[in-house]
Design an enzyme around this catalytic site. Structure first.
Site, PDB file in Angstrom:
ATOM      1  N   ASP A  72       0.852  -1.187   0.000  1.00 36.85           N
ATOM      2  CA  ASP A  72       0.000   0.000   0.000  1.00 36.85           C
ATOM      3  C   ASP A  72       0.890   1.240   0.000  1.00 36.85           C
ATOM      4  OD1 ASP A  72      -1.813  -2.046   0.480  1.00 36.85           O
ATOM      5  OD2 ASP A  72      -2.878  -0.991   2.072  1.00 36.85           O
ATOM      6  N   LYS A  88      -7.299   3.346  -2.449  1.00 40.22           N
ATOM      7  CA  LYS A  88      -7.549   3.241  -1.013  1.00 40.22           C
ATOM      8  C   LYS A  88      -7.791   4.624  -0.449  1.00 40.22           C
ATOM      9  CE  LYS A  88      -5.057   1.813   3.210  1.00 40.22           C
ATOM     10  NZ  LYS A  88      -3.816   1.165   3.708  1.00 40.22           N
ATOM     11  N   LYS A 124     -10.430  -0.051  -1.533  1.00 42.49           N
ATOM     12  CA  LYS A 124     -10.153  -0.357  -0.134  1.00 42.49           C
ATOM     13  C   LYS A 124     -10.553   0.833   0.725  1.00 42.49           C
ATOM     14  CE  LYS A 124      -6.511  -1.584   3.194  1.00 42.49           C
ATOM     15  NZ  LYS A 124      -5.113  -2.053   3.374  1.00 42.49           N
TER      16      LYS A 124
END
Length: 225
Positions: free
Chosen positions: A91, A153, A182
């Protein structure tokens, strides 16, 4: 929505600066027990965690975290290192200053470079929605869709806000079908988790869901929605 479905979408997270080895191992034990999508941990623990779980659980880590303003080369080095140490998923935090400058070509270039550096591992792009305007969020949906990254995300959980229903709806309306979503930051209830999944998220970054489930009992009726 039953707890098994919720847990299968959870990146069980511990990114505190004070996280200890024993806490990381306990996190891994919980991830294995509850069959979470992954555990998300600091890069310095990736190798140890990978060896500890013995392929029973995916390992996720973060790069350029939490502020996103290190250089592209640093993020690429971190991504390569993460992959080499055994991370299955990475990430990254984008450079928010570049977004604010309107330099979307630079943002796109950086994400593409990090994706290459991931050596085939899943890449999630954190855009820190709480710091962006709606126009900037929509533009980042397009950038991430073009970049080759696997997920967009919402948040690091270290800034001024986390995931919101409005942001998940906006993502779902503006990312291309190949980009997954996400939700992360501030997911503090099973109702939150179910809502974000129903709106289009396929991953949840949270440290709280397992604690909530354990506090109610693994199989109690209160945990099923």
């Amino acid at each position: 929505m039953d707890t098994e479905k919720i847990l299968s979408a959870v990146d069980h997270t511990l990114l505190s600066q004070t996280a200890t080895e024993s806490e990381i191992y306990a996190l891994c034990d919980e991830g294995i027990k509850y069959k979470t999508a992954s555990v998300c941990i600091p890069l310095s623990y990736v190798k140890r965690a990978k060896e500890y779980v013995k392929n029973k659980l995916k390992i996720c880590t973060v790069i350029g975290f939490p502020n996103g303003y290190v250089t592209e080369n640093v993020k690429c080095f971190e991504a390569t290192e993460a992959a080499a140490l055994g991370a299955d998923e990475i990430d990254m935090v984008v450079n928010i200053g570049d977004i604010k400058n309107g330099d979307y070509e630079k943002v796109l270039k950086e994400i593409k470079a990090v994706k290459r550096a991931c050596c085939g591992k899943i890449l999630k792009v954190i855009i820190e929605t709480c710091l962006l305007t709606e126009e900037e969020k929509i533009r980042m949906c397009k950038i991430v869709s073009e970049s080759g990254a696997d997920f967009i995300k919402t948040s690091t959980g270290f800034s001024t806000g986390g995931a919101t229903a409005e942001d998940i709806r906006l993502f779902a309306e503006n990312v291309e079908p190949h980009v997954k979503i996400k939700a992360a930051g501030g997911i503090s209830s099973l109702e939150d988790a179910e809502l974000f999944l129903s709106l289009g998220a396929s991953r949840l970054g949270t440290s709280r869901i397992i604690k909530l489930i354990e506090s109610k009992g693994d199989n109690c009726n209160e945990c099923v929605y």
